[in-house]
Design an enzyme around this catalytic site. Structure first.
Site, short mmCIF file in Angstrom:
data_model
loop_
_atom_site.label_atom_id
_atom_site.label_comp_id
_atom_site.label_asym_id
_atom_site.label_seq_id
_atom_site.Cartn_x
_atom_site.Cartn_y
_atom_site.Cartn_z
N GLY A 23 0.85 -1.19 0.00
CA GLY A 23 0.00 0.00 0.00
C GLY A 23 0.87 1.23 0.00
N GLY A 24 0.38 2.33 -0.53
CA GLY A 24 1.16 3.57 -0.55
C GLY A 24 2.53 3.36 -1.15
CG ASP A 25 5.89 5.07 0.86
OD1 ASP A 25 5.18 4.51 1.71
OD2 ASP A 25 6.74 5.94 1.16
CD GLU A 26 4.21 0.62 4.55
OE1 GLU A 26 4.76 1.00 5.58
OE2 GLU A 26 3.09 0.07 4.52
#
Length: 184
Positions: free
Chosen positions: A106-109
């Site tokens: 999710g996001g930048d993971e």
């Protein structure tokens, strides 16, 4: 008339099948990066846990966070941010084996499952990722903070392993921030 009705029903059924396949594919791959989705990762990890338990195999989970990614989005916008996500996902995949499963959490993971990998090999893999996976835009350089969890050493369930890998990643993120502050 009957032929037309049967033909219409076949078209409708075919459309339904295509729609179901499209929705299923959408839950398998992340639309921005092209790597596997979180949903797929969680299902795959559950199966990997069962398989490893049954056959006495080991595996490693990596939990990766992109350092300084927010500054890219804030400075250059989401279009270039999405481009950076694609590049980083590709570089992560390129530095792992073909059998390793890379997913966007999710996001930048990002997360990865490294099947049949003993815990003793994980630091070498992380070292390779730290040195080979980065991306620069303007004056910003995106790098990785990486945590890991080993099966069975750090847990036997999806939640235990994810929690350990996430905790480990936050330790790495703290070290990164402290090093960055010390370099100013």
């Amino acid at each position: 008339m009957l032929t037309y009705t049967i033909f219409s029903l076949l078209l409708l059924l075919q459309g339904y099948k295509i729609n179901r396949l499209s929705k299923r594919k959408a839950t398998i791959k992340d639309p921005i990066t092209g790597v596997y989705s979180r949903h797929f990762f969680e299902e795959y990890l559950k199966e990997e846990i069962k398989k490893a338990g049954r056959f006495g195999k080991k595996f490693v989970i990596l939990f990766m966070d992109l350092n300084d990614f927010k500054m890219i989005n804030d400075t250059y916008g989401h279009y270039l941010g999405d481009h950076a996500l694609k590049i980083m996902a590709s570089k992560i995949k390129d530095n792992l084996r073909d059998c390793d499963i890379v997913s966007r959490w999710g996001g930048d993971e990002f997360v990865a499952i490294l099947p049949e990998t003993p815990c003793g090999e994980v630091l070498e893999i992380i070292y390779r990722l730290y040195h080979n996976v980065s991306y620069s835009i303007g004056t910003f350089k995106i790098t990785l903070s990486i945590g890991y969890a080993c099966y069975p050493e750090h847990g036997h369930t999806l939640d235990e392993l994810i929690q350990e890998a996430d905790k480990s990643m936050y330790k790495a993120k703290t070290v990164y921030k402290e090093m960055k502050r010390g370099l100013r």
